[in-house]
Scaffold this motif. Structure first.
Motif, PDB file in Angstrom:
ATOM      1  N   ALA A 228      34.548   4.733  17.986  1.00 30.96           N
ATOM      2  CA  ALA A 228      34.098   4.694  19.378  1.00 30.96           C
ATOM      3  C   ALA A 228      32.866   5.562  19.605  1.00 30.96           C
ATOM      4  CB  ALA A 228      35.229   5.149  20.305  1.00 30.96           C
ATOM      5  N   ARG A 229      32.719   6.633  18.820  1.00 28.74           N
ATOM      6  CA  ARG A 229      31.590   7.552  18.990  1.00 28.74           C
ATOM      7  C   ARG A 229      30.647   7.467  17.804  1.00 28.74           C
ATOM      8  NH1 ARG A 229      33.852  13.430  20.633  1.00 28.74           N
ATOM      9  NH2 ARG A 229      31.679  13.899  20.128  1.00 28.74           N
ATOM     10  N   THR A 230      29.373   7.664  18.076  1.00 29.65           N
ATOM     11  CA  THR A 230      28.371   7.712  17.027  1.00 29.65           C
ATOM     12  C   THR A 230      27.407   8.848  17.310  1.00 29.65           C
ATOM     13  OG1 THR A 230      26.561   6.517  15.947  1.00 29.65           O
ATOM     14  CG2 THR A 230      26.963   6.010  18.249  1.00 29.65           C
ATOM     15  N   ASN A 231      26.886   9.442  16.264  1.00 34.47           N
ATOM     16  CA  ASN A 231      25.996  10.581  16.428  1.00 34.47           C
ATOM     17  C   ASN A 231      24.528  10.204  16.606  1.00 34.47           C
ATOM     18  OD1 ASN A 231      27.685  12.977  16.260  1.00 34.47           O
ATOM     19  ND2 ASN A 231      28.113  12.369  14.150  1.00 34.47           N
ATOM     20  N   SER A 232      24.137   9.069  16.076  1.00 37.56           N
ATOM     21  CA  SER A 232      22.702   8.782  15.999  1.00 37.56           C
ATOM     22  C   SER A 232      22.183   7.831  17.057  1.00 37.56           C
ATOM     23  CB  SER A 232      22.374   8.207  14.613  1.00 37.56           C
ATOM     24  OG  SER A 232      22.602   9.182  13.615  1.00 37.56           O
ATOM     25  N   HIS A 233      23.013   7.030  17.691  1.00 38.19           N
ATOM     26  CA  HIS A 233      22.528   6.024  18.634  1.00 38.19           C
ATOM     27  C   HIS A 233      23.320   6.087  19.935  1.00 38.19           C
ATOM     28  CE1 HIS A 233      20.237   4.322  15.341  1.00 38.19           C
ATOM     29  NE2 HIS A 233      21.344   4.189  14.639  1.00 38.19           N
ATOM     30  N   PRO A 234      22.897   6.942  20.864  1.00 34.29           N
ATOM     31  CA  PRO A 234      21.762   7.862  20.846  1.00 34.29           C
ATOM     32  C   PRO A 234      22.110   9.160  20.133  1.00 34.29           C
ATOM     33  CG  PRO A 234      22.856   7.972  22.961  1.00 34.29           C
ATOM     34  CD  PRO A 234      23.572   6.910  22.180  1.00 34.29           C
ATOM     35  N   PRO A 235      21.123  10.015  19.860  1.00 29.05           N
ATOM     36  CA  PRO A 235      21.399  11.248  19.118  1.00 29.05           C
ATOM     37  C   PRO A 235      22.307  12.196  19.891  1.00 29.05           C
ATOM     38  CG  PRO A 235      19.160  11.262  19.987  1.00 29.05           C
ATOM     39  CD  PRO A 235      19.696   9.880  20.198  1.00 29.05           C
ATOM     40  N   SER A 236      23.271  12.746  19.179  1.00 24.28           N
ATOM     41  CA  SER A 236      24.168  13.728  19.771  1.00 24.28           C
ATOM     42  C   SER A 236      23.699  15.134  19.405  1.00 24.28           C
ATOM     43  CB  SER A 236      25.593  13.510  19.252  1.00 24.28           C
ATOM     44  OG  SER A 236      25.681  13.907  17.885  1.00 24.28           O
ATOM     45  N   LEU A 237      24.404  16.128  19.912  1.00 24.88           N
ATOM     46  CA  LEU A 237      24.053  17.513  19.613  1.00 24.88           C
ATOM     47  C   LEU A 237      24.183  17.804  18.125  1.00 24.88           C
ATOM     48  CD1 LEU A 237      23.171  20.166  20.950  1.00 24.88           C
ATOM     49  CD2 LEU A 237      25.591  20.743  21.246  1.00 24.88           C
ATOM     50  N   LEU A 238      25.070  17.091  17.426  1.00 22.42           N
ATOM     51  CA  LEU A 238      25.222  17.303  15.990  1.00 22.42           C
ATOM     52  C   LEU A 238      23.942  16.919  15.249  1.00 22.42           C
ATOM     53  CD1 LEU A 238      27.585  18.167  14.029  1.00 22.42           C
ATOM     54  CD2 LEU A 238      27.741  15.746  13.447  1.00 22.42           C
ATOM     55  N   VAL A 239      23.258  15.874  15.718  1.00 25.56           N
ATOM     56  CA  VAL A 239      21.996  15.469  15.105  1.00 25.56           C
ATOM     57  C   VAL A 239      20.963  16.584  15.247  1.00 25.56           C
ATOM     58  CG1 VAL A 239      20.067  13.847  15.283  1.00 25.56           C
ATOM     59  CG2 VAL A 239      22.406  13.008  15.390  1.00 25.56           C
ATOM     60  N   LEU A 240      20.909  17.215  16.402  1.00 26.64           N
ATOM     61  CA  LEU A 240      19.947  18.299  16.608  1.00 26.64           C
ATOM     62  C   LEU A 240      20.308  19.527  15.790  1.00 26.64           C
ATOM     63  CD1 LEU A 240      19.265  16.389  18.999  1.00 26.64           C
ATOM     64  CD2 LEU A 240      18.631  18.426  20.280  1.00 26.64           C
ATOM     65  N   ALA A 241      21.613  19.784  15.626  1.00 26.45           N
ATOM     66  CA  ALA A 241      22.023  20.903  14.778  1.00 26.45           C
ATOM     67  C   ALA A 241      21.579  20.669  13.340  1.00 26.45           C
ATOM     68  CB  ALA A 241      23.539  21.079  14.849  1.00 26.45           C
ATOM     69  N   LEU A 242      21.765  19.456  12.842  1.00 24.50           N
ATOM     70  CA  LEU A 242      21.310  19.131  11.489  1.00 24.50           C
ATOM     71  C   LEU A 242      19.789  19.208  11.398  1.00 24.50           C
ATOM     72  CD1 LEU A 242      21.989  18.139   8.627  1.00 24.50           C
ATOM     73  CD2 LEU A 242      21.807  15.798   9.485  1.00 24.50           C
ATOM     74  N   ALA A 243      19.088  18.694  12.410  1.00 18.29           N
ATOM     75  CA  ALA A 243      17.624  18.759  12.419  1.00 18.29           C
ATOM     76  C   ALA A 243      17.150  20.206  12.407  1.00 18.29           C
ATOM     77  CB  ALA A 243      17.074  18.032  13.643  1.00 18.29           C
ATOM     78  N   SER A 244      17.851  21.084  13.097  1.00 17.98           N
ATOM     79  CA  SER A 244      17.500  22.503  13.114  1.00 17.98           C
ATOM     80  C   SER A 244      17.596  23.102  11.714  1.00 17.98           C
ATOM     81  CB  SER A 244      18.427  23.255  14.071  1.00 17.98           C
ATOM     82  OG  SER A 244      18.139  24.632  14.085  1.00 17.98           O
ATOM     83  N   VAL A 245      18.680  22.776  11.012  1.00 23.21           N
ATOM     84  CA  VAL A 245      18.840  23.255   9.635  1.00 23.21           C
ATOM     85  C   VAL A 245      17.718  22.722   8.757  1.00 23.21           C
ATOM     86  CG1 VAL A 245      20.324  23.151   7.600  1.00 23.21           C
ATOM     87  CG2 VAL A 245      21.347  23.477   9.860  1.00 23.21           C
ATOM     88  N   GLN A 246      17.438  21.436   8.863  1.00 26.56           N
ATOM     89  CA  GLN A 246      16.408  20.817   8.029  1.00 26.56           C
ATOM     90  C   GLN A 246      15.029  21.400   8.317  1.00 26.56           C
ATOM     91  OE1 GLN A 246      16.912  16.710   9.085  1.00 26.56           O
ATOM     92  NE2 GLN A 246      18.604  16.371   7.653  1.00 26.56           N
ATOM     93  N   CYS A 247      14.704  21.558   9.591  1.00 26.45           N
ATOM     94  CA  CYS A 247      13.388  22.083   9.962  1.00 26.45           C
ATOM     95  C   CYS A 247      13.228  23.530   9.504  1.00 26.45           C
ATOM     96  CB  CYS A 247      13.181  21.977  11.469  1.00 26.45           C
ATOM     97  SG  CYS A 247      13.056  20.281  12.090  1.00 26.45           S
TER      98      CYS A 247
END
Length: 419
Positions: free
Chosen positions: A279-298
């Motif tokens: 029922a839930r997805t992280n990427s479409h649209p982006p969730s806070l988990l996507v930004l947390a991962l992006a923060s680590v990557q950046c």
């Protein structure tokens, strides 16, 4: 005989090795001394993660009529979820996109150009390959149908072709905001990313918190802009010199803590991409988990910048990075077509392990890994023809451009109907 066979192989390999070495030397000689190799290397890494992710995390099932249906190993193989963390590198892609746009805009204005002209050039570079792939597929669909390819397979193919193109639309949108990102970064530095993070957190709270039943379903779309602008804004901060090692360390460790808390305490889905049936997805649209991962990557990208740059001083490593960057949009637009080029003809022969069998076992994974070189060869073959869509279409008249636009519009309507 074995000796003769070895000598023949050596005689064939010799010219190839010499050509490769010559190409490597040419690339090295043509690279300006000031070129930021680390940024190009990070972009190439993020680019290659897109086809690899789609090829590993996407599969097919074959119906009784030979039609192909989309399937995902994530539906049954839960251990694939951490793999999606490593293959979803859009945080890095947006980071280097923001960084490069700042430098590119600065060079353009220094030469006397305008922001509008710079933006038009950027958007055309993104739009031409998308117009090309959609126009070609619009022409292919009726041909494939006449050849007996099932309608279900054509719908599956359309979904896969469109799948990576949403990224181009989002990237074009954040690119249009570059002048504003630069001004904000110059004035407030890395703090400009905080409101974007807070917006996504608030929308997530409304979508998944105690008031979720009272929230309209479209509210998640609010996260599209701040969610993907987050990494781009950090790249703009990096480009103007307002994101340094200390800030990168905060991003890395703060993002890691937030990521762990969201998974362990707040029950966010572990997969970074959509899972059929969930029922839930992280990427479409982006969730806070996507930004947390992006923060680590950046954070990691900025901290490793100098090391990556030193590593890519080696000509043998640098040349492939250049090749990938020169074909960036071709890889993005046509990698799903390369997989379909192997799957669609094979489906008429029956089920084939790792290609048209259900992606629900370790055996499928092993077989799919064996198919990856075939997909790569197919992408190189397709790309050798379709790469001409990337540069300006100088040889195409108005009629040809209008026809391409009409075909692309027709495919867009078809894809909208089936996605």
């Amino acid at each position: 005989m074995p000796a003769e066979s070895g000598a023949r192989s050596a005689s064939l390999a010799g010219p190839l090795v010499r050509r490769f070495r010559s190409a490597v030397r040419t690339v090295e000689e043509r690279t300006p001394p000031h070129r930021d190799r680390a940024v190009d290397g990070l972009r190439a890494l993020a680019l290659l993660a897109v086809p690899l992710g789609h090829w590993l995390l996407g599969g097919f099932t074959r119906g009784p009529d030979g039609a192909l249906h989309n399937a995902s190993p994530l539906a049954t193989l839960g251990f694939f979820a951490p793999l999606s963390w490593m293959l979803q590198l859009l945080g890095i892609f947006f980071l280097v996109g923001g960084y490069s746009s700042v430098l590119s805009l600065r060079r353009a204005t220094a030469r006397g150009g305008t922001t509008g002209r710079w933006l038009r050039g950027r958007l055309l570079r993104l739009g031409r390959p998308v117009l090309g792939v959609t126009a070609v597929w619009a022409a292919l669909l009726p041909v494939l149908s006449l050849l007996g390819v099932p309608d279900t397979t054509l719908r599956t193919g359309a979904v896969l072709v469109v799948q990576p193109l949403w990224f181009v639309a989002v990237y074009a949108g954040v690119t249009a905001l570059t002048p504003y990102c630069v001004r904000a970064a110059q004035r407030w530095g890395g703090w400009t990313a905080v409101p974007l993070l807070a917006t996504v957190a608030m929308v997530d709270f409304l979508r998944y918190g105690p008031y979720a039943q009272q929230v309209p379903s479209w509210l998640g779309l609010v996260n599209l802009l701040p969610g993907w602008l987050f990494g781009y804004q950090l790249g703009a901060c990096w480009g103007v010199g307002k994101l340094r090692r200390r800030g990168a360390a905060v991003l890395l460790f703060g993002g890691a803590v937030l990521f762990a808390v969201l998974l362990a305490v707040f029950g966010y889905p572990a997969s970074m991409v959509g899972v059929p049936g969930e029922a839930r997805t992280n990427s479409h649209p982006p969730s806070l988990l996507v930004l947390a991962l992006a923060s680590v990557q950046c954070g990691a990208a900025v901290l490793l910048h100098e090391r990556i740059g030193r590593l890519l001083r080696r000509p043998g490593l640098w040349a492939p990075v250049v090749a990938v960057n020169l074909s960036a949009m071709t890889i993005l637009c046509w990698h799903q077509t390369a997989m379909l080029a192997a799957a669609v003809p094979t489906a008429r022969l029956g089920t084939v392990a790792g290609l048209t069998t259900p992606p629900d076992s370790l055996g499928w994974l092993v077989a799919r890994l064996a198919w990856l070189p075939v997909f790569v060869v197919a992408l190189v073959a397709v790309g050798s023809v379709t790469r001409r869509f990337e540069p300006p279409w100088r040889g195409a008249g108005r009629g040809a451009r209008a026809a391409a636009g009409a075909l692309a519009a027709a495919f867009a309507l078809y894809a909208f109907a089936v996605v």
